[in-house]
Design a protein around this motif. Structure first.
Motif, PDB file in Angstrom:
ATOM      1  N   ILE A 279       0.824  -1.223   0.000  1.00 33.85           N
ATOM      2  CA  ILE A 279       0.000   0.000   0.000  1.00 33.85           C
ATOM      3  C   ILE A 279       0.854   1.267   0.000  1.00 33.85           C
ATOM      4  O   ILE A 279       0.700   2.130  -0.874  1.00 33.85           O
ATOM      5  CB  ILE A 279      -0.981   0.001   1.188  1.00 33.85           C
TER       6      ILE A 279
ATOM      7  N   ILE B 187      -5.473  -0.347  -3.267  1.00 31.68           N
ATOM      8  CA  ILE B 187      -6.246  -1.209  -2.357  1.00 31.68           C
ATOM      9  C   ILE B 187      -6.516  -2.555  -3.008  1.00 31.68           C
ATOM     10  O   ILE B 187      -6.311  -3.616  -2.402  1.00 31.68           O
ATOM     11  CB  ILE B 187      -7.559  -0.518  -1.947  1.00 31.68           C
TER      12      ILE B 187
ATOM     13  N   HIS C 260      -4.007  -5.560  -1.290  1.00 32.18           N
ATOM     14  CA  HIS C 260      -4.674  -6.115  -0.104  1.00 32.18           C
ATOM     15  C   HIS C 260      -4.389  -7.601   0.062  1.00 32.18           C
ATOM     16  O   HIS C 260      -4.602  -8.168   1.131  1.00 32.18           O
ATOM     17  CB  HIS C 260      -6.188  -5.888  -0.192  1.00 32.18           C
TER      18      HIS C 260
ATOM     19  N   GLU D  44     -10.310  -0.009  -7.830  1.00 26.44           N
ATOM     20  CA  GLU D  44      -9.937  -1.191  -7.058  1.00 26.44           C
ATOM     21  C   GLU D  44      -9.934  -2.439  -7.935  1.00 26.44           C
ATOM     22  O   GLU D  44      -9.054  -3.298  -7.823  1.00 26.44           O
ATOM     23  CB  GLU D  44     -10.897  -1.388  -5.880  1.00 26.44           C
TER      24      GLU D  44
ATOM     25  N   SER E 259      -6.182  -2.205   4.666  1.00 31.11           N
ATOM     26  CA  SER E 259      -5.752  -1.528   3.435  1.00 31.11           C
ATOM     27  C   SER E 259      -6.379  -0.148   3.318  1.00 31.11           C
ATOM     28  O   SER E 259      -5.715   0.820   2.929  1.00 31.11           O
ATOM     29  CB  SER E 259      -6.121  -2.371   2.214  1.00 31.11           C
ATOM     30  N   GLU E 260      -7.666  -0.048   3.642  1.00 31.85           N
ATOM     31  CA  GLU E 260      -8.348   1.250   3.603  1.00 31.85           C
ATOM     32  C   GLU E 260      -7.698   2.237   4.573  1.00 31.85           C
ATOM     33  O   GLU E 260      -7.447   3.391   4.230  1.00 31.85           O
ATOM     34  CB  GLU E 260      -9.827   1.069   3.954  1.00 31.85           C
TER      35      GLU E 260
ATOM     36  N   TYR F 211      -4.142   3.103   3.395  1.00 26.43           N
ATOM     37  CA  TYR F 211      -4.218   3.945   2.191  1.00 26.43           C
ATOM     38  C   TYR F 211      -4.440   5.407   2.579  1.00 26.43           C
ATOM     39  O   TYR F 211      -3.788   6.315   2.039  1.00 26.43           O
ATOM     40  CB  TYR F 211      -5.346   3.463   1.288  1.00 26.43           C
TER      41      TYR F 211
END
Length: 267
Positions: free
Chosen positions: A111, A124, A128, A149, A243-244, A247
């Motif tokens: 990431i 993402i 991920h 994504e 990941s969110e 990020y």
């Protein structure tokens, strides 16, 4: 299933690839293994509408829907190798299950690197997980394949299919030659959820330890199936939320502001 042209193309690709056979190249202490699967993939690319136009868009769409079915046949073959080695696999059970936490490393490494290289929400989908079939399906369900994504996960999926088999074959050989890790542990580490990558890695290990060939294949196959089972839930409940979060932190560090909030459109 009624696309006989597609089945004919696949049959010809299989015959050509099997006639070419596997090639082993020494690379220092390691071994690069080129498998028929790689030849079929490369030849297939040149048959698409972008190149020779042997296959059309409908053929490609039909082929995509059959990927899961064809991989089931491969995993059934590996299943026949697990039975004779079941006592050893049960003994190594906790290690096989806990190894899935190692895949979270792709988030922490991928990431920030992707964001600082200029990718945005594509990072993402791309980082991920190792981005194999279950992860592609997960991203499609959560975000949709038309968004960034989806583009990210498909980019890594294709690169992994082309480059991943070579990389796994080489890296397994180098670790076997230079590290104190046991070949069984390397075989377990090969099962990251990709049948092609696991096959290349176990193939390299088997060429170095032919007396362990069947056991290495069993450990790799068992690990791969477990990764496919618990890896999907690991991605859904842990890797994607992480990941969110990462990020947003990486984006703010690079651009000095938080990214725009992702809004999923209702269809």
């Amino acid at each position: 299933m009624k696309n006989w042209k597609l089945h004919g193309i696949v049959l010809i690709l299989v015959i050509i690839s099997e006639l070419i056979g596997a090639f082993n190249f020494k690379c220092g202490p390691g071994t690069i293994v080129l498998l028929p699967m790689l030849y079929a993939l490369i030849i297939g690319i040149f048959l698409t509408p972008k190149f020779l136009k042997v296959a059309n868009e409908k053929d490609m769409s039909d082929a995509g829907s059959l990927i899961t079915v064809t991989l089931m046949l491969l995993m059934a073959r590996y299943g026949t190798l697990i039975g004779p080695s079941l006592p050893k696999i049960i003994k190594a059970g906790p290690a096989l299950i806990l190894q899935e936490f190692g895949n979270i490393g792709t988030v922490f490494l991928g990431i920030p690197l992707a964001v600082f290289l200029g990718l945005k929400r594509e990072s993402i989908g791309a980082a991920h997980s190792i981005a194999r079939e279950p992860n592609v399906a997960l991203i499609s369900d959560v975000y949709g394949m038309e968004g960034p994504e989806g583009q990210g996960v498909m980019g890594v999926y294709i690169c992994g299919t082309v480059v991943g088999t070579l990389f796994f074959g080489v890296i397994a050989s180098f670790f076997a030659a230079y590290s104190p890790l046991h070949p069984y542990s390397l075989a377990m580490a090969s099962g990251v959820g990709s049948a092609s990558m696991m096959t290349a890695s176990v193939g390299s290990l088997s060429s170095m330890y032919p007396q362990m060939k069947d056991t290495l294949a069993a450990f790799g196959a068992a690990s791969n199936m477990l990764s496919g089972l618990d890896g999907l839930y690991m991605s859904l409940w842990l890797s994607l939320p992480l990941s969110e979060w990462l990020y947003k932190k990486s984006y703010k560090l690079k651009y000095g502001t938080l990214p725009e909030t992702k809004v999923k459109e209702d269809n």
